[in-house]
Design a protein around this motif. Structure first.
Motif, PDB file in Angstrom:
ATOM      1  N   ILE A 114       0.867  -1.183   0.000  1.00 54.61           N
ATOM      2  CA  ILE A 114       0.000   0.000   0.000  1.00 54.61           C
ATOM      3  C   ILE A 114       0.901   1.229   0.000  1.00 54.61           C
ATOM      4  O   ILE A 114       1.654   1.469   0.953  1.00 54.61           O
ATOM      5  N   ILE A 115       0.832   1.998  -1.072  1.00 49.89           N
ATOM      6  CA  ILE A 115       1.726   3.136  -1.270  1.00 49.89           C
ATOM      7  C   ILE A 115       0.925   4.418  -1.113  1.00 49.89           C
ATOM      8  O   ILE A 115       0.024   4.712  -1.917  1.00 49.89           O
ATOM      9  N   GLY A 116       1.249   5.179  -0.075  1.00 46.97           N
ATOM     10  CA  GLY A 116       0.611   6.472   0.119  1.00 46.97           C
ATOM     11  C   GLY A 116       1.343   7.542  -0.665  1.00 46.97           C
ATOM     12  O   GLY A 116       2.567   7.693  -0.521  1.00 46.97           O
ATOM     13  N   VAL A 117       0.624   8.271  -1.511  1.00 44.31           N
ATOM     14  CA  VAL A 117       1.262   9.243  -2.398  1.00 44.31           C
ATOM     15  C   VAL A 117       0.480  10.546  -2.431  1.00 44.31           C
ATOM     16  O   VAL A 117      -0.716  10.581  -2.131  1.00 44.31           O
ATOM     17  N   GLN A 145     -11.460  18.459   2.339  1.00 48.00           N
ATOM     18  CA  GLN A 145     -11.603  17.007   2.270  1.00 48.00           C
ATOM     19  C   GLN A 145     -10.206  16.392   2.104  1.00 48.00           C
ATOM     20  O   GLN A 145      -9.786  16.040   1.008  1.00 48.00           O
ATOM     21  N   PRO A 146      -9.453  16.252   3.207  1.00 45.77           N
ATOM     22  CA  PRO A 146      -8.063  15.795   3.125  1.00 45.77           C
ATOM     23  C   PRO A 146      -7.920  14.324   2.759  1.00 45.77           C
ATOM     24  O   PRO A 146      -6.844  13.892   2.381  1.00 45.77           O
ATOM     25  N   SER A 147      -8.973  13.522   2.877  1.00 48.61           N
ATOM     26  CA  SER A 147      -8.897  12.108   2.517  1.00 48.61           C
ATOM     27  C   SER A 147     -10.030  11.778   1.559  1.00 48.61           C
ATOM     28  O   SER A 147     -11.010  12.513   1.444  1.00 48.61           O
ATOM     29  N   SER A 148      -9.890  10.641   0.848  1.00 44.52           N
ATOM     30  CA  SER A 148     -10.903  10.294  -0.155  1.00 44.52           C
ATOM     31  C   SER A 148     -11.324   8.837  -0.083  1.00 44.52           C
ATOM     32  O   SER A 148     -12.336   8.464  -0.668  1.00 44.52           O
ATOM     33  N   ASN A 149     -10.523   8.000   0.599  1.00 47.49           N
ATOM     34  CA  ASN A 149     -10.810   6.561   0.680  1.00 47.49           C
ATOM     35  C   ASN A 149     -10.915   5.922  -0.704  1.00 47.49           C
ATOM     36  O   ASN A 149     -11.725   5.035  -0.935  1.00 47.49           O
ATOM     37  N   ASP A 209      -4.639   9.213   3.638  1.00 50.83           N
ATOM     38  CA  ASP A 209      -5.296   7.949   3.988  1.00 50.83           C
ATOM     39  C   ASP A 209      -4.289   6.940   4.526  1.00 50.83           C
ATOM     40  O   ASP A 209      -4.566   6.215   5.489  1.00 50.83           O
ATOM     41  N   ALA A 210      -3.107   6.880   3.895  1.00 51.32           N
ATOM     42  CA  ALA A 210      -2.073   5.954   4.359  1.00 51.32           C
ATOM     43  C   ALA A 210      -1.564   6.353   5.743  1.00 51.32           C
ATOM     44  O   ALA A 210      -1.313   5.496   6.603  1.00 51.32           O
TER      45      ALA A 210
END
Length: 420
Positions: A114-117, A145-149, A209-210
């Motif tokens: 899982i790569i957070g980018v 909206q800092p995250s999107s899932n 998200d990561a």
């Protein structure tokens, strides 16, 4: 005067001289084109290997290099990425968080990387957006909206999970604080990167998200840097190291070029480059035998002439220089013609490429788990262009020494009488 004599003597047997110079030209041209093709092939392998994973340079915590534990992350100093963007030797910089966990649904699951980018920075630093084959790449987040899932899967991973765009997946992993991180993600896109490892394991998510999953607020594991020339990665890393040490990092940091990040690939390329010299040696040997044979036969046919020259006062030293000059001129003419031919072919194939499909029934090509384009573009630089020319001149000089020494040491009486 010696040069004029050399040209005059070579023109006595024009066909032999032309054939020998032509052989040298073909050898030099073939050598130059082969070297530029191999350089282009190696560049394609390096680009394919580093373009999406390590890039050309990486900045990491020193202890993360030694032990890639999830908690060996670091916080970015203020405006640090902006400072990197301003450097002329860096095209783009992208922060990443590397996690490993279980991703799947009620039917099946797989271990994934899982790569957070940062979607915008990742797209600027890598060709990831061109790899999207279904859906779309991650959209940038906003402060509201800092995250999107959302998640973008590698093609192989999506095939193993039997999911498509719009399907939902659950992800589980052990967070940095020892807790169980989990979240519900929606597949936004599927990518075919050409890198076997990424296509089978990669799941791209937003950096925020990561960080939430791993309980690593505002921290990353690496900053990957894209440079213009992969061959200068070590120089860029060395130039960047002092400024990294001066930055306000709470932990010791390390700057590594791709050669250090992927040492097996670097060693393989070094071994391959060394092995190519065997091919170069064979080509040089064939060309040198042609020059040596021509000059040896020419010297034998002119022994009486050399005896006359020595008898009328020409010194052995001057005769030695004349014979050597003939060999060098012969090699120079052939090497120059070969250099022009090789440079022209290399520049042409550097522009239009070499279509590998013409030599194989395959429609795709891969090497060491990395897909390559069906066109290879030659890479020509001044060293590649000049090396065969200079080496062939040295070979011609060496080949001329034996007939020149024998001619200078002739016995005048025996040479004039034709008994030797």
């Amino acid at each position: 005067m010696i040069g004029k004599l050399a040209f005059r003597n070579l023109s006595r047997n024009k066909w032999r001289s032309v054939l020998t110079a032509g052989g040298v030209a073909v050898a030099v041209g073939l050598m130059l084109w082969t070297m530029s093709f191999i350089n282009g092939w190696m560049n394609a392998i390096v680009q394919g290997t580093t373009a999406l994973t390590s890039l050309q340079v990486q900045i990491e915590r020193t202890d993360y290099v030694e032990d890639s534990a999830i908690y060996h992350a670091f916080s970015l100093p203020d405006a640090f990425l902006t400072t990197l963007d301003a450097r002329p030797d860096i095209i783009a910089a992208t922060p990443r968080l590397n996690l490993y966990g279980l991703i799947g649904n009620e039917d099946r699951s797989q271990v994934a990387r899982i790569i957070g980018v940062d979607p915008e920075r990742e797209a600027a630093a890598t060709p990831i957006t061109r790899a999207v084959i279904s859906g779309e790449w991650l959209a940038p987040t906003t402060n509201d909206q800092p995250s999107s899932n959302k998640v973008v899967l590698g093609e192989g991973l999506a095939r193993q999970l039997k999911v498509g765009v719009g399907d939902e997946l659950v992800v589980f992993l052990e967070a940095a604080d020892g807790s169980l991180g989990n979240d519900l993600l929606t597949v936004q896109g599927i990518v075919r990167t050409g890198n076997t490892g990424l296509d089978r394991q990669a799941a791209y998510v937003h950096l925020a998200d990561a960080q939430f999953l791993a309980a690593l607020d505002d921290q990353v594991h690496e900053i990957a840097l894209r440079t213009g020339d992969p061959s200068r990665a070590e120089a860029v890393a060395a130039a960047l190291a002092p400024s990294i040490q001066q930055a306000d990092f709470p932990e010791p940091m390390t700057v590594r070029p791709w050669q250090a990040v992927q040492p097996q690939m670097a060693e393989m390329l070094e071994v391959s480059s060394a092995a190519n010299w065997l091919l170069y040696l064979i080509i040089y040997l064939v060309a040198s035998l042609g020059i040596l044979n021509t000059q040896r036969m020419s010297a034998l046919e002119r022994r009486r002439e050399f005896g006359v020259l020595l008898a009328i006062g020409v010194t052995p030293k001057l005769l030695f220089r004349i014979v050597v000059a003939e060999t060098v001129v012969l090699g120079l003419v052939g090497a120059l013609a070969g250099t022009i031919l090789g440079v022209a072919l290399s520049l042409y194939h550097a522009s239009v490429g070499i279509n590998l499909a013409n030599f194989s029934s395959q429609t795709s090509f891969s090497y060491l788990g990395v897909s390559l384009s069906d066109r290879i573009y030659t890479a020509l630089d001044p060293i590649t262009a000049l090396q065969p020319l200079l080496v062939m001149l040295a070979v011609a000089l060496i080949c001329g020494l034996w007939p020149a020494v024998q001619s200078a040491r002739l016995n005048i009486t025996q040479a004039l009488s034709g008994r030797s």
